[in-house]
Design an enzyme around this catalytic site. Structure first.
Site, mmCIF file in Angstrom:
data_model
loop_
_atom_site.group_PDB
_atom_site.id
_atom_site.type_symbol
_atom_site.label_atom_id
_atom_site.label_comp_id
_atom_site.label_asym_id
_atom_site.label_seq_id
_atom_site.Cartn_x
_atom_site.Cartn_y
_atom_site.Cartn_z
ATOM 1 N N HIS A 192 74.982 71.930 -85.347
ATOM 2 C CA HIS A 192 73.917 72.206 -86.300
ATOM 3 C C HIS A 192 73.764 73.724 -86.386
ATOM 4 O O HIS A 192 73.705 74.412 -85.367
ATOM 5 C CB HIS A 192 72.603 71.569 -85.849
ATOM 6 C CG HIS A 192 71.409 72.074 -86.593
ATOM 7 N ND1 HIS A 192 71.308 71.994 -87.959
ATOM 8 C CD2 HIS A 192 70.275 72.698 -86.158
ATOM 9 C CE1 HIS A 192 70.166 72.543 -88.350
ATOM 10 N NE2 HIS A 192 69.523 72.969 -87.272
ATOM 11 N N CYS A 230 66.409 68.161 -88.805
ATOM 12 C CA CYS A 230 67.807 68.304 -89.226
ATOM 13 C C CYS A 230 68.741 67.237 -88.651
ATOM 14 O O CYS A 230 69.815 67.010 -89.194
ATOM 15 C CB CYS A 230 68.320 69.684 -88.839
ATOM 16 S SG CYS A 230 67.314 71.030 -89.500
ATOM 17 N N LYS A 270 75.055 81.261 -79.426
ATOM 18 C CA LYS A 270 74.383 81.008 -78.155
ATOM 19 C C LYS A 270 74.746 79.625 -77.612
ATOM 20 O O LYS A 270 75.023 79.461 -76.424
ATOM 21 C CB LYS A 270 72.865 81.117 -78.327
ATOM 22 C CG LYS A 270 72.369 82.497 -78.753
ATOM 23 C CD LYS A 270 70.861 82.488 -78.966
ATOM 24 C CE LYS A 270 70.354 83.819 -79.506
ATOM 25 N NZ LYS A 270 70.491 84.900 -78.511
ATOM 26 N N SER A 307 64.552 69.730 -84.942
ATOM 27 C CA SER A 307 63.364 70.261 -84.274
ATOM 28 C C SER A 307 62.361 69.146 -84.036
ATOM 29 O O SER A 307 62.302 68.160 -84.760
ATOM 30 C CB SER A 307 62.728 71.350 -85.126
ATOM 31 O OG SER A 307 63.592 72.452 -85.241
ATOM 32 N N SER A 348 61.888 78.080 -80.572
ATOM 33 C CA SER A 348 62.829 77.233 -81.282
ATOM 34 C C SER A 348 64.241 77.395 -80.738
ATOM 35 O O SER A 348 64.971 76.413 -80.560
ATOM 36 C CB SER A 348 62.798 77.564 -82.776
ATOM 37 O OG SER A 348 63.634 76.695 -83.496
ATOM 38 N N ASN A 396 70.883 77.812 -94.340
ATOM 39 C CA ASN A 396 70.555 76.577 -93.638
ATOM 40 C C ASN A 396 70.309 75.447 -94.641
ATOM 41 O O ASN A 396 69.485 75.592 -95.552
ATOM 42 C CB ASN A 396 69.301 76.793 -92.779
ATOM 43 C CG ASN A 396 69.016 75.627 -91.861
ATOM 44 O OD1 ASN A 396 69.742 74.643 -91.823
ATOM 45 N ND2 ASN A 396 67.939 75.742 -91.107
ATOM 46 N N GLU A 423 64.220 66.682 -94.943
ATOM 47 C CA GLU A 423 62.901 67.098 -94.467
ATOM 48 C C GLU A 423 62.191 67.873 -95.569
ATOM 49 O O GLU A 423 61.286 68.658 -95.310
ATOM 50 C CB GLU A 423 62.993 67.893 -93.181
ATOM 51 C CG GLU A 423 63.847 69.111 -93.182
ATOM 52 C CD GLU A 423 63.811 69.834 -91.839
ATOM 53 O OE1 GLU A 423 62.778 70.478 -91.558
ATOM 54 O OE2 GLU A 423 64.775 69.748 -91.091
ATOM 55 N N ASP A 480 68.231 97.056 -92.054
ATOM 56 C CA ASP A 480 69.664 97.275 -91.908
ATOM 57 C C ASP A 480 70.402 95.998 -92.330
ATOM 58 O O ASP A 480 70.111 94.917 -91.802
ATOM 59 C CB ASP A 480 69.980 97.602 -90.448
ATOM 60 C CG ASP A 480 71.446 97.961 -90.217
ATOM 61 O OD1 ASP A 480 72.286 97.660 -91.087
ATOM 62 O OD2 ASP A 480 71.739 98.522 -89.148
#
Length: 447
Positions: free
Chosen positions: A246, A122, A255, A366, A213, A330, A85, A33
């Protein structure tokens, strides 16, 4: 330490020259979808590098445009820090390659500039800015500025759950005394732990525990905000014009924003005003177990995010920071710096008088570490931001078919020897031009 303001004086962006339409091209082939991407992840498209582009060309092109626009020469730059990175050499830093590119087009050289490469996933882009700030504040810059470049090709293995969040591009920033864009504050907050949420142990494509993560990102952000408040005092949602986070994908920021809003409104008039609608925030001491407390917190936030007051704050302070990320995916080390730029572009488009207003910047890497700091917008921010041609660059990207996407992905896969024709024609930019006698990458400028 000098009391002269130090911060970001100029910004330039270089996006990969190819674009993949996620709902229109990617989703149909995957049999999914389209709203999984547009509403779930919050993404409409991703940028990719053409076959002659990589982290060096994108970083050098962004840096050249910045220097040209500001009338700078190599002697004006005392250090070049590259955050990435996506490095391809375990010894020679990307900054040396970028300096070599720039020396092809500028009179003079960077012989007396300090060069380095930062790695902490990051968050390394923000750490590089911190290094430049400290270098200037310590009086070691001799009147010169620092060039900070965050450049990445954020590619995943094909079929990986993170594939849709891919992106590629570079953000170049000039860090100087008396900056035009934002002044950096001395107060910082950190949240850091040894984590294995996302890593690349001697491999190009990441190994990711997706659920873990997200949890680690939110936990470290919360810790960093709490640590920041220990040195700078309580934060409040109304204290900041924008809050750039970020942004691995905009859905993650939704979130983080909700978590931050709950924290900042605790024991405030906002919590009191919302009490009739969603109740007061649960307090841990009122519960018999940590599990029951966390369940109550989740239920509270589920109701909080639907309130008119929260939605209005989110739409004003958070949503505008995601405008670029939705269209490019990203950029790893450049992600939070895209979010800042997106916020400033939004303010300029709205003809908003932002000078003197503050940004609360949430960086994350991370492995894992978050950093929270405040930036104050400077008087000349509008002129600098309006000089960017981001829209033209995004609109000018080549639209990939799915077959072309797979070919380009193979071309950038270090384990494949794929001969792929370029899809765009380079002009006025640095390109990857082949390999040298020691297997080093060679670059040249195409006028």
């Amino acid at each position: 330490m000098s009391h002269t303001p130090v911060g970001i004086d100029a910004i330039e962006i270089w996006t990969g020259k190819l674009v993949l339409d996620l709902p229109g091209t990617f989703a149909p082939v995957k049999g999914e979808d389209p709203e999984k991407y547009t509403k779930g992840l919050g993404l409409s498209s991703s940028s990719f590098p053409d076959v002659y582009e990589d982290i060096v060309t994108m970083g050098a092109n962004a840096a050249k445009r910045l220097m040209d626009r500001r009338g700078l020469v190599p002697d004006d730059i005392g250090r070049i820090d590259v955050a990435t990175e996506s490095a391809f050499d375990n010894s020679k830093p990307v900054s040396t390659y970028i300096a070599g590119c720039l020396e092809q087009t500028f009179d003079g050289d960077f012989r007396h500039a300090n060069k380095g490469e930062r790695k902490f996933a990051c968050v390394a882009g923000t750490q590089s800015i911190d290094d430049a700030y400290n270098w200037i504040k310590a009086g070691r810059n001799r009147g010169r500025s620092a060039l900070v470049v965050a450049t990445d090709t954020a590619l995943y293995a094909r079929g990986d759950p993170g594939e849709a969040t891919q992106g590629a591009g570079a953000v170049a920033m000039l860090v100087s005394e008396e900056p035009d864009v934002v002044e950096l504050s001395t107060e910082q907050g950190y949240g850091s732990m040894d984590e294995t949420d996302f890593l690349k142990p001697n491999q190009q494509f990441p190994s990711v525990d997706g659920k873990r993560s997200v949890q680690v990102y939110l936990a470290r952000m919360r810790e960093a905000l709490e640590d920041y408040e220990r040195v700078a005092g309580r934060t409040h949602p109304d204290d900041f014009a924008y809050i750039p986070f970020h942004t691995p994908f905009p859905g993650m920021v939704r979130k983080a924003a909700l978590l931050g809003y709950r924290h900042m409104t605790r024991d405030t008039g906002i919590e009191d005003a919302l009490a009739a609608e969603v109740g007061r925030q649960p307090r841990e001491e009122a519960f018999d177990s940590r599990e029951s407390y966390e369940e109550a917190i989740r239920a509270y936030m589920d109701e909080l995010k639907h309130t008119e007051r929260y939605r209005a704050w989110y739409d004003a302070s958070i949503a505008p920071t995601l405008n670029l990320a939705r269209r490019v995916g990203n950029w790893y080390t450049g992600s939070v710096h895209l979010a800042r730029t997106s916020a400033l572009l939004d303010a300029a488009a709205r003809d908003r008088d932002l000078a003197g207003d503050r940004l609360l910047v949430g960086s994350y890497g991370s492995g894992a570490q978050a950093e929270i700091h405040v930036e104050t917008v400077r008087e000349n921010w509008r002129e600098e931001v309006q000089a960017l041609d981001v829209e033209d660059r995004l609109d000018g990207r080549y639209d990939l078919s799915f077959d072309e996407y797979e070919q380009v992905h193979d071309a950038h896969n270090h384990e494949k020897d794929a001969e792929v024709e370029e899809l765009t024609t380079p002009a006025g930019e640095f390109v990857h031009a082949g390999w040298g006698r020691m297997n080093e990458r060679r670059y040249e400028y195409v006028a």
